[in-house]
Design a protein around this motif. Structure first.
Motif, PDB file in Angstrom:
ATOM      1  N   PRO A 139       0.801  -1.230   0.000  1.00  0.00           N
ATOM      2  CA  PRO A 139       0.000   0.000   0.000  1.00  0.00           C
ATOM      3  C   PRO A 139       0.828   1.271   0.000  1.00  0.00           C
ATOM      4  CG  PRO A 139       0.057  -0.959   2.195  1.00  0.00           C
ATOM      5  CD  PRO A 139       0.733  -1.948   1.281  1.00  0.00           C
ATOM      6  N   HIS A 140       2.119   1.176   0.283  1.00  0.00           N
ATOM      7  CA  HIS A 140       2.958   2.376   0.363  1.00  0.00           C
ATOM      8  C   HIS A 140       3.472   2.820  -0.997  1.00  0.00           C
ATOM      9  CE1 HIS A 140       5.137  -1.355   1.080  1.00  0.00           C
ATOM     10  NE2 HIS A 140       6.205  -0.809   0.552  1.00  0.00           N
ATOM     11  N   TYR A 141       3.198   2.050  -2.058  1.00  0.00           N
ATOM     12  CA  TYR A 141       3.575   2.471  -3.411  1.00  0.00           C
ATOM     13  C   TYR A 141       2.326   2.976  -4.121  1.00  0.00           C
ATOM     14  CZ  TYR A 141       7.946  -0.106  -2.695  1.00  0.00           C
ATOM     15  OH  TYR A 141       9.149  -0.547  -2.211  1.00  0.00           O
ATOM     16  N   GLY A 142       2.273   4.276  -4.408  1.00  0.00           N
ATOM     17  CA  GLY A 142       1.110   4.862  -5.058  1.00  0.00           C
ATOM     18  C   GLY A 142       1.411   5.365  -6.452  1.00  0.00           C
ATOM     19  N   ALA A 143       0.445   5.199  -7.360  1.00  0.00           N
ATOM     20  CA  ALA A 143       0.641   5.602  -8.751  1.00  0.00           C
ATOM     21  C   ALA A 143       0.906   7.097  -8.882  1.00  0.00           C
ATOM     22  CB  ALA A 143      -0.577   5.207  -9.580  1.00  0.00           C
ATOM     23  N   ALA A 144       0.191   7.907  -8.098  1.00  0.00           N
ATOM     24  CA  ALA A 144       0.340   9.366  -8.197  1.00  0.00           C
ATOM     25  C   ALA A 144       1.728   9.843  -7.794  1.00  0.00           C
ATOM     26  CB  ALA A 144      -0.716  10.058  -7.333  1.00  0.00           C
ATOM     27  N   ASP A 145       2.476   9.010  -7.092  1.00  0.00           N
ATOM     28  CA  ASP A 145       3.815   9.408  -6.659  1.00  0.00           C
ATOM     29  C   ASP A 145       4.843   9.347  -7.784  1.00  0.00           C
ATOM     30  OD1 ASP A 145       2.885   9.754  -4.059  1.00  0.00           O
ATOM     31  OD2 ASP A 145       3.242   7.658  -3.534  1.00  0.00           O
ATOM     32  N   TYR A 146       4.503   8.678  -8.877  1.00  0.00           N
ATOM     33  CA  TYR A 146       5.488   8.458  -9.939  1.00  0.00           C
ATOM     34  C   TYR A 146       5.054   8.959 -11.316  1.00  0.00           C
ATOM     35  CZ  TYR A 146       7.215   5.352  -6.319  1.00  0.00           C
ATOM     36  OH  TYR A 146       7.659   4.849  -5.120  1.00  0.00           O
ATOM     37  N   VAL A 147       3.750   9.200 -11.486  1.00  0.00           N
ATOM     38  CA  VAL A 147       3.265   9.526 -12.827  1.00  0.00           C
ATOM     39  C   VAL A 147       3.675  10.931 -13.267  1.00  0.00           C
ATOM     40  CG1 VAL A 147       1.024  10.501 -12.143  1.00  0.00           C
ATOM     41  CG2 VAL A 147       1.239   9.249 -14.315  1.00  0.00           C
ATOM     42  N   GLY A 148       3.951  11.815 -12.314  1.00  0.00           N
ATOM     43  CA  GLY A 148       4.357  13.177 -12.682  1.00  0.00           C
ATOM     44  C   GLY A 148       5.614  13.195 -13.530  1.00  0.00           C
ATOM     45  N   GLN A 149       6.515  12.263 -13.259  1.00  0.00           N
ATOM     46  CA  GLN A 149       7.741  12.151 -14.048  1.00  0.00           C
ATOM     47  C   GLN A 149       7.420  11.875 -15.508  1.00  0.00           C
ATOM     48  OE1 GLN A 149      10.234   8.911 -12.801  1.00  0.00           O
ATOM     49  NE2 GLN A 149      11.844   9.346 -14.264  1.00  0.00           N
ATOM     50  N   LEU A 150       6.437  11.006 -15.733  1.00  0.00           N
ATOM     51  CA  LEU A 150       6.040  10.681 -17.104  1.00  0.00           C
ATOM     52  C   LEU A 150       5.411  11.878 -17.793  1.00  0.00           C
ATOM     53  CD1 LEU A 150       5.709   8.542 -19.335  1.00  0.00           C
ATOM     54  CD2 LEU A 150       3.495   7.964 -18.317  1.00  0.00           C
ATOM     55  N   PHE A 151       4.556  12.609 -17.086  1.00  0.00           N
ATOM     56  CA  PHE A 151       3.934  13.795 -17.677  1.00  0.00           C
ATOM     57  C   PHE A 151       4.991  14.812 -18.107  1.00  0.00           C
ATOM     58  CE2 PHE A 151      -0.028  12.935 -14.900  1.00  0.00           C
ATOM     59  CZ  PHE A 151      -0.536  12.086 -15.874  1.00  0.00           C
ATOM     60  N   THR A 152       5.999  14.996 -17.283  1.00  0.00           N
ATOM     61  CA  THR A 152       7.074  15.922 -17.624  1.00  0.00           C
ATOM     62  C   THR A 152       7.813  15.460 -18.872  1.00  0.00           C
ATOM     63  OG1 THR A 152       7.356  16.549 -15.299  1.00  0.00           O
ATOM     64  CG2 THR A 152       9.187  17.004 -16.790  1.00  0.00           C
ATOM     65  N   GLN A 153       8.088  14.171 -18.959  1.00  0.00           N
ATOM     66  CA  GLN A 153       8.770  13.622 -20.126  1.00  0.00           C
ATOM     67  C   GLN A 153       7.945  13.798 -21.401  1.00  0.00           C
ATOM     68  OE1 GLN A 153       9.383   9.582 -18.877  1.00  0.00           O
ATOM     69  NE2 GLN A 153      11.302  10.028 -17.811  1.00  0.00           N
ATOM     70  N   LEU A 154       6.622  13.791 -21.262  1.00  0.00           N
ATOM     71  CA  LEU A 154       5.740  13.930 -22.415  1.00  0.00           C
ATOM     72  C   LEU A 154       5.394  15.388 -22.705  1.00  0.00           C
ATOM     73  CD1 LEU A 154       3.315  10.908 -21.803  1.00  0.00           C
ATOM     74  CD2 LEU A 154       5.210  11.057 -23.423  1.00  0.00           C
TER      75      LEU A 154
END
Length: 268
Positions: A139-154
């Motif tokens: 439960p301590h790994y959340g999608a919102a914690d990592y997706v921002g990196q992808l948005f920046t790359q795109l």
């Protein structure tokens, strides 16, 4: 109650998943052999072989998922003005992302690519990504914690995006996002999620008195070819699991009052 629903849904799915039933058949056949019930063992193995043969040749899961995908198609045309765009999590694997230090997407990557495309089309719209962890074990790994990196790359400014980080399922996606953005009457919000997942999602939004414009992506079914032969057991079993999970989800959400209809449609 939300905690009870979350953990109960995980336990029930562990039992009702088609893959679990296949495993139970294997175990039951093995036990029958160990206890000398050879006739029962042969019947169980024959049943298992028949099911695997059917699933290998025919897209049974696709037959179940097609009605879901066709229930709420994308809007015929997008509105001229959009207040905000919401994308539901499910496209990113937070455990893999944490392990490799980069955003790792899965089968539903179209949710994120469509979200980015709409963000560029509507540069003034408020962007919302909703999703924490739906896992009981991690439960301590959340999608919102990592997706921002992808948005920046795109090429999307991550600062434009509001991140809802606590949701564990679709119901919490909607409820938490509503509390976050506090939508007003007359606003236009676009919802991005997988086509098979759109009916349940729209049903929850309607139950929360928040009407959205559906933008369906990540299709599984092939139109016009329901009876084709395709030898691919792994693909067909995965699709069967996905379709079964969604139909059970529709039933559970309706019975628990989380959706306004058993099979929601595009309008509230």
């Amino acid at each position: 109650m939300d905690n009870i629903f979350f953990y109960l849904s995980k336990a029930v799915w562990l039992v009702l998943a088609p893959a679990s039933w296949l495993l139970l058949l294997v175990v039951a056949a093995w036990l029958a052999v160990q206890f000398g019930k050879h006739i029962l063992a042969r019947r169980l193995l024959a049943t298992l072989a028949f099911i695997l043969l059917v699933l290998s040749l025919l897209p049974v899961g696709e037959w179940l998922i097609a009605p879901l995908e066709n229930r709420i198609p994308s809007a015929a045309s997008l509105p001229a003005d959009v207040t905000g765009i919401i994308v539901l999590s499910g496209a990113l694997d937070p455990v893999l992302s944490a392990s490799w230090g980069q955003a790792e997407t899965g089968n539903a990557a179209e949710r994120l690519t469509a979200f980015v495309a709409l963000a560029r089309l509507y540069p003034q719209a408020q962007l919302v990504f909703t999703g924490g962890s739906g896992s009981v074990l991690t439960p301590h790994y959340g999608a919102a914690d990592y997706v921002g990196q992808l948005f920046t790359q795109l090429g999307i400014d991550s600062g434009r995006v509001l991140y809802e980080r606590a949701a564990r399922n679709t119901y919490e996606n909607v409820v938490n996002s509503k509390a976050l953005v506090q939508p007003s009457a007359g606003e236009t919000w676009v919802l991005v999620t997988s086509a098979f997942h759109m009916p349940r999602s729209v049903g929850i939004f309607c139950q929360q008195n928040w009407e959205v414009v559906p933008y369906s992506v990540d299709h599984y079914s092939v139109t016009g070819q329901p009876l084709r032969l395709e030898v691919d057991l792994a693909k067909h079993l995965q699709m069967l699991d996905t379709a079964t999970h969604e139909w059970l989800g529709l039933l559970a959400y309706y019975l628990s009052g989380k959706t306004h209809q058993l099979f929601p449609q595009s309008t509230c």
